[in-house]
Scaffold this motif. Sequence first.
Motif, PDB file in Angstrom:
ATOM      1  N   TYR A   4      -3.355   6.879  -1.836  1.00  0.00           N
ATOM      2  CA  TYR A   4      -3.242   5.518  -1.320  1.00  0.00           C
ATOM      3  C   TYR A   4      -4.282   4.691  -2.053  1.00  0.00           C
ATOM      4  O   TYR A   4      -5.477   4.834  -1.810  1.00  0.00           O
ATOM      5  CB  TYR A   4      -3.494   5.473   0.188  1.00  0.00           C
ATOM      6  N   CYS A   5      -3.839   3.846  -2.951  1.00  0.00           N
ATOM      7  CA  CYS A   5      -4.770   3.075  -3.773  1.00  0.00           C
ATOM      8  C   CYS A   5      -5.263   1.821  -3.074  1.00  0.00           C
ATOM      9  O   CYS A   5      -6.266   1.245  -3.470  1.00  0.00           O
ATOM     10  CB  CYS A   5      -4.112   2.699  -5.096  1.00  0.00           C
ATOM     11  N   GLY A   6      -4.576   1.374  -2.040  1.00  0.00           N
ATOM     12  CA  GLY A   6      -4.971   0.173  -1.325  1.00  0.00           C
ATOM     13  C   GLY A   6      -4.551  -1.089  -2.053  1.00  0.00           C
ATOM     14  O   GLY A   6      -4.037  -1.067  -3.161  1.00  0.00           O
TER      15      GLY A   6
ATOM     16  N   CYS B  93      -5.457  -4.478  -3.946  1.00  0.00           N
ATOM     17  CA  CYS B  93      -6.569  -5.001  -4.751  1.00  0.00           C
ATOM     18  C   CYS B  93      -6.136  -6.316  -5.379  1.00  0.00           C
ATOM     19  O   CYS B  93      -4.955  -6.655  -5.396  1.00  0.00           O
ATOM     20  CB  CYS B  93      -7.001  -4.001  -5.812  1.00  0.00           C
TER      21      CYS B  93
ATOM     22  N   ASN C 192       0.822  -1.220   0.000  1.00  0.00           N
ATOM     23  CA  ASN C 192       0.000   0.000   0.000  1.00  0.00           C
ATOM     24  C   ASN C 192       0.853   1.265   0.000  1.00  0.00           C
ATOM     25  O   ASN C 192       0.636   2.203   0.761  1.00  0.00           O
ATOM     26  CB  ASN C 192      -0.968   0.013   1.184  1.00  0.00           C
TER      27      ASN C 192
END
Length: 118
Positions: free
Chosen positions: A98-100, A102, A80
Amino acid sequence: MNLYQFLVKPVYCIISLPIMTTVLFSIRLTQNHKGEYIDEHDANKNEDQYYGPYTSLNMSANYTLSDKLVVFAEALNLTNEPLTYYIGDKDRPKQVEYCGVCGQLVFRYSFIAERFTF
């Protein structure tokens, strides 16, 4: 280090390690790195806009259940890591993303009984 000493284009570094590979099963861990680079020049170098360095860690797995059915799983951005966009220097962030983490799980089925060779 002066901002103009950085490269204008990003530096990419991709490291891909097959952790386990057999005829039916494989796992791969991949690290991608993009170095700091200038995105937009301004008349005043304190107003230049640039992206900070970014590193991501991804993992994928592939399992062949039969001649027709394959399962694929993928997890992206495991750490992350934030993507940052600066104006002038690192003390002036313009944007932080912050794209996280997936991922995806894919089942692929082939309806063709035989593969044709030419």
